[in-house]
Design a protein around this motif. Structure first.
Motif, PDB file in Angstrom:
ATOM      1  N   ALA A 121       0.868  -1.181   0.000  1.00 24.39           N
ATOM      2  CA  ALA A 121       0.000   0.000   0.000  1.00 24.39           C
ATOM      3  C   ALA A 121       0.905   1.231   0.000  1.00 24.39           C
ATOM      4  O   ALA A 121       1.958   1.230   0.628  1.00 24.39           O
ATOM      5  CB  ALA A 121      -0.915   0.011   1.218  1.00 24.39           C
ATOM      6  N   PRO A 122       0.501   2.288  -0.711  1.00 24.62           N
ATOM      7  CA  PRO A 122       1.335   3.494  -0.757  1.00 24.62           C
ATOM      8  C   PRO A 122       1.277   4.262   0.555  1.00 24.62           C
ATOM      9  O   PRO A 122       0.250   4.282   1.241  1.00 24.62           O
ATOM     10  CB  PRO A 122       0.706   4.309  -1.901  1.00 24.62           C
ATOM     11  CG  PRO A 122      -0.729   3.863  -1.924  1.00 24.62           C
ATOM     12  CD  PRO A 122      -0.707   2.408  -1.550  1.00 24.62           C
ATOM     13  N   ALA A 123       2.379   4.889   0.910  1.00 22.59           N
ATOM     14  CA  ALA A 123       2.409   5.717   2.109  1.00 22.59           C
ATOM     15  C   ALA A 123       1.578   6.977   1.871  1.00 22.59           C
ATOM     16  O   ALA A 123       1.575   7.546   0.787  1.00 22.59           O
ATOM     17  CB  ALA A 123       3.846   6.089   2.451  1.00 22.59           C
ATOM     18  N   THR A 124       0.837   7.405   2.891  1.00 22.93           N
ATOM     19  CA  THR A 124      -0.026   8.581   2.781  1.00 22.93           C
ATOM     20  C   THR A 124       0.208   9.484   3.988  1.00 22.93           C
ATOM     21  O   THR A 124       0.873   9.098   4.946  1.00 22.93           O
ATOM     22  CB  THR A 124      -1.512   8.174   2.723  1.00 22.93           C
ATOM     23  OG1 THR A 124      -1.811   7.382   3.885  1.00 22.93           O
ATOM     24  CG2 THR A 124      -1.820   7.372   1.473  1.00 22.93           C
ATOM     25  N   THR A 125      -0.367  10.676   3.921  1.00 21.16           N
ATOM     26  CA  THR A 125      -0.240  11.619   5.036  1.00 21.16           C
ATOM     27  C   THR A 125      -1.584  12.272   5.308  1.00 21.16           C
ATOM     28  O   THR A 125      -2.456  12.324   4.432  1.00 21.16           O
ATOM     29  CB  THR A 125       0.787  12.726   4.718  1.00 21.16           C
ATOM     30  OG1 THR A 125       0.366  13.431   3.541  1.00 21.16           O
ATOM     31  CG2 THR A 125       2.176  12.141   4.510  1.00 21.16           C
ATOM     32  N   GLY A 126      -1.752  12.781   6.541  1.00 18.90           N
ATOM     33  CA  GLY A 126      -2.930  13.570   6.894  1.00 18.90           C
ATOM     34  C   GLY A 126      -4.231  12.827   6.681  1.00 18.90           C
ATOM     35  O   GLY A 126      -4.367  11.634   6.978  1.00 18.90           O
ATOM     36  N   ARG A 127      -5.214  13.550   6.122  1.00 14.51           N
ATOM     37  CA  ARG A 127      -6.546  12.977   5.925  1.00 14.51           C
ATOM     38  C   ARG A 127      -6.523  11.833   4.918  1.00 14.51           C
ATOM     39  O   ARG A 127      -7.392  10.953   4.952  1.00 14.51           O
ATOM     40  CB  ARG A 127      -7.517  14.061   5.462  1.00 14.51           C
ATOM     41  CG  ARG A 127      -7.823  15.117   6.522  1.00 14.51           C
ATOM     42  CD  ARG A 127      -8.860  16.090   6.026  1.00 14.51           C
ATOM     43  NE  ARG A 127     -10.134  15.449   5.806  1.00 14.51           N
ATOM     44  CZ  ARG A 127     -11.047  15.881   4.934  1.00 14.51           C
ATOM     45  NH1 ARG A 127     -10.804  16.949   4.208  1.00 14.51           N
ATOM     46  NH2 ARG A 127     -12.184  15.255   4.797  1.00 14.51           N
ATOM     47  N   GLU A 128      -5.532  11.831   3.996  1.00 18.71           N
ATOM     48  CA  GLU A 128      -5.431  10.742   3.041  1.00 18.71           C
ATOM     49  C   GLU A 128      -5.204   9.415   3.756  1.00 18.71           C
ATOM     50  O   GLU A 128      -5.698   8.369   3.316  1.00 18.71           O
ATOM     51  CB  GLU A 128      -4.298  11.003   2.054  1.00 18.71           C
ATOM     52  CG  GLU A 128      -4.549  12.160   1.090  1.00 18.71           C
ATOM     53  CD  GLU A 128      -3.405  12.345   0.120  1.00 18.71           C
ATOM     54  OE1 GLU A 128      -2.419  11.597   0.237  1.00 18.71           O
ATOM     55  OE2 GLU A 128      -3.493  13.226  -0.743  1.00 18.71           O
ATOM     56  N   THR A 129      -4.456   9.457   4.852  1.00 16.10           N
ATOM     57  CA  THR A 129      -4.200   8.235   5.613  1.00 16.10           C
ATOM     58  C   THR A 129      -5.488   7.698   6.217  1.00 16.10           C
ATOM     59  O   THR A 129      -5.769   6.497   6.163  1.00 16.10           O
ATOM     60  CB  THR A 129      -3.169   8.506   6.721  1.00 16.10           C
ATOM     61  OG1 THR A 129      -1.956   8.961   6.129  1.00 16.10           O
ATOM     62  CG2 THR A 129      -2.898   7.244   7.529  1.00 16.10           C
ATOM     63  N   ARG A 130      -6.281   8.586   6.783  1.00 12.21           N
ATOM     64  CA  ARG A 130      -7.538   8.157   7.389  1.00 12.21           C
ATOM     65  C   ARG A 130      -8.462   7.541   6.338  1.00 12.21           C
ATOM     66  O   ARG A 130      -9.087   6.516   6.566  1.00 12.21           O
ATOM     67  CB  ARG A 130      -8.227   9.344   8.067  1.00 12.21           C
ATOM     68  CG  ARG A 130      -9.454   8.976   8.882  1.00 12.21           C
ATOM     69  CD  ARG A 130     -10.076  10.228   9.498  1.00 12.21           C
ATOM     70  NE  ARG A 130     -11.186   9.885  10.335  1.00 12.21           N
ATOM     71  CZ  ARG A 130     -12.408   9.583   9.890  1.00 12.21           C
ATOM     72  NH1 ARG A 130     -12.642   9.566   8.596  1.00 12.21           N
ATOM     73  NH2 ARG A 130     -13.374   9.281  10.736  1.00 12.21           N
ATOM     74  N   ARG A 131      -8.538   8.173   5.165  1.00 13.69           N
ATOM     75  CA  ARG A 131      -9.375   7.657   4.079  1.00 13.69           C
ATOM     76  C   ARG A 131      -8.860   6.304   3.607  1.00 13.69           C
ATOM     77  O   ARG A 131      -9.641   5.387   3.322  1.00 13.69           O
ATOM     78  CB  ARG A 131      -9.365   8.658   2.928  1.00 13.69           C
ATOM     79  CG  ARG A 131     -10.209   8.292   1.715  1.00 13.69           C
ATOM     80  CD  ARG A 131     -11.686   8.353   2.054  1.00 13.69           C
ATOM     81  NE  ARG A 131     -12.253   7.045   2.318  1.00 13.69           N
ATOM     82  CZ  ARG A 131     -13.465   6.857   2.797  1.00 13.69           C
ATOM     83  NH1 ARG A 131     -14.226   7.877   3.109  1.00 13.69           N
ATOM     84  NH2 ARG A 131     -13.926   5.632   2.998  1.00 13.69           N
ATOM     85  N   ALA A 132      -7.532   6.170   3.528  1.00 14.55           N
ATOM     86  CA  ALA A 132      -6.942   4.912   3.093  1.00 14.55           C
ATOM     87  C   ALA A 132      -7.235   3.797   4.095  1.00 14.55           C
ATOM     88  O   ALA A 132      -7.482   2.649   3.707  1.00 14.55           O
ATOM     89  CB  ALA A 132      -5.437   5.076   2.908  1.00 14.55           C
ATOM     90  N   VAL A 133      -7.204   4.125   5.392  1.00 14.98           N
ATOM     91  CA  VAL A 133      -7.525   3.128   6.420  1.00 14.98           C
ATOM     92  C   VAL A 133      -8.981   2.675   6.278  1.00 14.98           C
ATOM     93  O   VAL A 133      -9.281   1.476   6.362  1.00 14.98           O
ATOM     94  CB  VAL A 133      -7.263   3.696   7.829  1.00 14.98           C
ATOM     95  CG1 VAL A 133      -7.857   2.781   8.896  1.00 14.98           C
ATOM     96  CG2 VAL A 133      -5.775   3.878   8.061  1.00 14.98           C
TER      97      VAL A 133
END
Length: 208
Positions: free
Chosen positions: A135-147
């Motif tokens: 899975a690609p590394a994400t930051t901020g709100r993108e991480t929450r959406r990815a989870v």
């Protein structure tokens, strides 16, 4: 002021509402996705939890849209059509319901332990997938959406492959911090996990 320090932390830090005072009353405010400023007013002789519950129980999206059309307010989204206004009103309903449950529900309590641990396990599994390069590394709100997406995909995968226990699924659904609105499986199980994640990892910009 009829808001305790604990309540203020939930209202502001975890749910993203503002708290102001007006002639002895306490006002909670938050903008809807279309920009309408929705407020809850609690007079000095009313607890904030009672005021929030009153709005959560009494708010009707259809009536709210009719009131907006009959008596437009300065901040109302006048450019929107009926469909958009209705969707926005439903988002407000979700927003106030989530605040009500956040004030009255403890996601860390033993009665929701199994669902909380299941949601946390999904978060941990997402981080492991990043470490494995899946899975690609994400930051901020993108991480929450990815989870959220990772969690939904994992639960759907368990359902499709038969790697599930109906009795356990029902227990997890019964531990949802909010009443489930969806029908059928695995949508109800996914919704329960999403509500738990909302309580543990709030997104102040998401109201629907």
């Amino acid at each position: 002021m009829n808001v305790t320090g604990h309540e203020a932390r939930i209202i502001q830090a975890r749910q993203g509402w503002t708290i102001t005072r007006d002639n002895g009353a306490t006002i909670l405010s938050r903008r809807s996705p279309l920009g309408e400023r929705f407020s809850v007013r609690a007079e000095d002789d009313e607890t904030i939890r009672r005021a929030v519950r009153r709005h959560a129980v009494g708010f009707d999206p259809a009536s709210h849209v009719r009131d907006l059309i009959r008596e437009p307010r300065p901040d109302w989204p006048g450019h929107a059509d009926i469909g958009a206004l209705t969707a926005d009103a439903r988002a407000i309903q979700t927003m106030i319901r989530r605040l009500d449950h956040a004030l009255t529900t403890d996601p860390t309590g033993d009665e929701r332990r199994e669902l909380r641990e299941s949601a946390c396990a999904q978060i941990a599994d997402y981080w492991r997938s990043i470490a494995r390069g899946k899975a690609p590394a994400t930051t901020g709100r993108e991480t929450r959406r990815a989870v959220l997406d990772h969690m939904a995909d994992a639960l759907r995968g368990q359902w499709k492959t038969g790697r599930r226990e109906r009795a356990r699924d029902e227990r997890l659904e019964s531990q949802s911090p909010l009443p489930l609105l969806k029908a059928g499986e695995p949508d109800r199980l996914i919704e329960a996990h999403e509500y738990m994640l909302d309580m543990l990892w709030p997104d102040h910009d998401t109201t629907a």
